[in-house]
Design a protein around this motif. Structure first.
Motif, PDB file in Angstrom:
ATOM      1  N   UNK A  30     -53.552  21.054  35.243  1.00  0.00           N
ATOM      2  CA  UNK A  30     -53.673  19.708  34.683  1.00  0.00           C
ATOM      3  C   UNK A  30     -53.319  19.719  33.197  1.00  0.00           C
ATOM      4  N   UNK A  31     -53.799  20.733  32.469  1.00  0.00           N
ATOM      5  CA  UNK A  31     -53.485  20.833  31.035  1.00  0.00           C
ATOM      6  C   UNK A  31     -51.985  20.991  30.812  1.00  0.00           C
ATOM      7  N   UNK A  32     -51.340  21.818  31.621  1.00  0.00           N
ATOM      8  CA  UNK A  32     -49.887  22.001  31.494  1.00  0.00           C
ATOM      9  C   UNK A  32     -49.162  20.700  31.811  1.00  0.00           C
ATOM     10  N   UNK A  33     -49.577  20.006  32.854  1.00  0.00           N
ATOM     11  CA  UNK A  33     -48.926  18.742  33.230  1.00  0.00           C
ATOM     12  C   UNK A  33     -49.079  17.697  32.130  1.00  0.00           C
ATOM     13  N   UNK A  34     -50.262  17.600  31.551  1.00  0.00           N
ATOM     14  CA  UNK A  34     -50.476  16.623  30.485  1.00  0.00           C
ATOM     15  C   UNK A  34     -49.683  16.978  29.226  1.00  0.00           C
ATOM     16  N   UNK A  35     -49.662  18.254  28.869  1.00  0.00           N
ATOM     17  CA  UNK A  35     -48.903  18.681  27.691  1.00  0.00           C
ATOM     18  C   UNK A  35     -47.412  18.448  27.894  1.00  0.00           C
ATOM     19  N   UNK A  85     -45.807  15.120  39.496  1.00  0.00           N
ATOM     20  CA  UNK A  85     -45.942  15.870  40.753  1.00  0.00           C
ATOM     21  C   UNK A  85     -46.942  17.017  40.587  1.00  0.00           C
ATOM     22  N   UNK A  86     -46.872  17.726  39.467  1.00  0.00           N
ATOM     23  CA  UNK A  86     -47.823  18.810  39.210  1.00  0.00           C
ATOM     24  C   UNK A  86     -49.253  18.283  39.122  1.00  0.00           C
ATOM     25  N   UNK A  87     -49.443  17.172  38.451  1.00  0.00           N
ATOM     26  CA  UNK A  87     -50.774  16.569  38.343  1.00  0.00           C
ATOM     27  C   UNK A  87     -51.285  16.123  39.714  1.00  0.00           C
TER      28      UNK A  87
END
Length: 91
Positions: free
Chosen positions: A61-66, A34-36
């Motif tokens: 995007x970096x937070x969502x991927x991590x 959802x964040x992405x």
């Protein structure tokens, strides 16, 4: 009990050795997805956004991927072993 393959005691048999169902992974990855999607939608809908907004989206995007990668690793490393004497749940 260390990481790696489960070894039963001498007087017990391993009856079942499995991991969590994939539905648990989907439920755990939902917030990251959802964040992405929100970051992509923000980029698409606001084309003339200031530069700082792009950096905020990139951070999102970096937070969502991590977060997604961490949850994938936690799901993948979880195991459930049922023996004739006990039930072992390992992370």
């Amino acid at each position: 009990m260390g990481r790696g393959r489960f070894e039963a005691e001498e007087d017990e048999q391993v009856l079942l050795s499995t991991g969590p169902h994939w539905c648990r992974l989907v439920r755990r990855l939902l917030p990251a997805t959802v964040l992405l999607a929100a970051c992509v939608a923000g980029f698409v809908l606001w084309r003339r956004a200031p530069v700082w907004f792009g950096w905020v989206l990139l951070a999102g995007v970096a937070v969502a991927l991590a977060q997604g990668f961490g949850r994938l690793l936690a799901w993948r490393s979880t195991s459930l072993v049922v023996t004739s004497a006990r039930v072992v749940h390992r992370h």
